[in-house]
Enzyme design. Sequence first.
Site, short mmCIF file in Angstrom:
data_model
loop_
_atom_site.label_atom_id
_atom_site.label_comp_id
_atom_site.label_asym_id
_atom_site.label_seq_id
_atom_site.Cartn_x
_atom_site.Cartn_y
_atom_site.Cartn_z
N ASP A 15 -5.37 -24.71 88.51
CA ASP A 15 -5.40 -23.49 88.71
C ASP A 15 -4.44 -22.06 89.82
OD1 ASP A 15 -8.45 -25.08 89.52
OD2 ASP A 15 -8.29 -24.75 91.11
N GLU A 187 -16.49 -20.21 84.53
CA GLU A 187 -15.85 -20.35 85.87
C GLU A 187 -14.29 -19.48 85.58
OE1 GLU A 187 -15.73 -23.69 87.91
OE2 GLU A 187 -14.54 -25.28 85.72
#
Length: 551
Positions: A15, A187
């Site tokens: 991430d 997302e």
Amino acid sequence: MSEIINPILRGFNPDPSIIRVEDDYYIATSTFEWFPGVQIHHSKDLRNWELLPHPLTRQSQLDMLGNPSSGGVWAPCLSYHDGFFYLIYTDVKSHIGAFKDTHNYLVTATDIGGPWSEPVYLNSSGFDPSLFHDDDGKKWLVNMVWDHRKNKNSFGGILLQEYSPQEEKLIGPIRNIFRGTSLGLTEAPHLYKKNGYYYLVTAEGGTRYNHAVTVARSQSLFGPYEVDPKGPVLTSKGKPELTLQKAGHASIVETRDNEVYMVHLTGRPLPGSENCNLGRETAIQKAVWTDDHWLGLVDGGNSPHERVEAPSLPEFKVRPVPETDDFNEEELSIHFNSLREPMSEEWVSVKERPGYLRLRGRESMNSNHRQSLIARRQQAFSVIAETEVECRPQNFQHMAGLIYYYNNRNYYYLCISRDEEAGKCLYIMNNDQSDYNEPLDAPISIEGWEKVYLKAEIDYHDLQFYYSPDGENWTAAGPVLDAGKISDDHAEVKKGGTLLDQGFTGAFIGLCSQDLSGRDFYADFDYFTYVERDDQAQSGYQTEKFRYVSR
């Protein structure tokens, strides 16, 4: 032409959020249930990266006691504006089933090395929050919204709301600015402003083998956002021949010379398998703003590359990480992590017995609360870890040793304990999707040994434990074990289409001690050695085609 070899952040560094401040580049990555919270790496050339002190070091910033495995810190976002570093992060309290409890916070600092502020609570509507600093001075939070309702899209879109630094809270209306594409599972939003457009970069397709990066743009911050008609700017989906799989969850940065680079999540499966025991890693790709003002990879395709053209920047010299920690310093290496809480003298000390690490036994490996375990990421496919332990277990509820750990439902543990017949002895304990087992036919007696040396050799799929009385003459302990099970992919459990368990981290190797009797048992570790044996980090690596399974 110099090259960058991917991944740039090996082993459990997912991430990524990247920024440039003058000539310095910083990447923040997720840490989930591991403490301290959020990894930040620094570089000046985008090739060589060095781990900095963690920003979330106090329980007041991150209280994870009781958090589930793969809960905790999801998808941090790092930004910089007017002399301040801003770090946004989610503390996930539950994530299995219809509901997700996701609390979003902001901390700030004037120096990337800290100290970082106490957290400001933002919202709990979803995860992957990101802060955008517009050029009119306003600040905007974007995050995906989680919709628990039946027959609804759980990934309900990207919310936008203004953040007031003066009031330290979100203000004004909440807008859903983007519902995503047909790939679904929208997302990881990041907003950028360029060429008269607001660009919204998102991850879609889920974080496994269908992962992708999509880009949408609008001339208004509030939308509507049009999606790039060429489709995902980056994906490994349907390309099992690629070494870099799971490509998605990206952010972008520009050099002083306006060269564009995209960092992104990736995973490298073991040969012939879909299991990635190094977890989800960070890679980088060279990108470009096209003539029609879209973001694209420099080669015009959308596949991640192992080798990428480096920017024309001076080489950044990184200090090598010592292979052995003799525990002679007052503080442990920043490469060591604990579970869910800060390390404290209450249970871990290098002062009680100088030259040794003392671990006071606490709860079992299954606990979501107080484990006396410190470990470091596995960052290469072939590694050796070694230690020397002194302890006096009084019964079978006293344990200490060397652990190969994914989460509290998946691990291999070579431990010293006591058996009624064998006396002081060695066990191997194994949790496999919560199914407990002991691979040895009988405990190995080491009665009368004051100290014992323990070693784990991991070579891609294979894990072999060893023990020794002197650190020179080694004996194999038990059978060869399946290292591939210490992975995100094996940790994910489904039954009848229902998701029962998830894994988002990676393999750790470390030291631990348990006292299930509450009688003040402890173990002293003289050193910990971690050696990477394969050279894939320097030269890239080739594997046979892995067993691709569509997710």
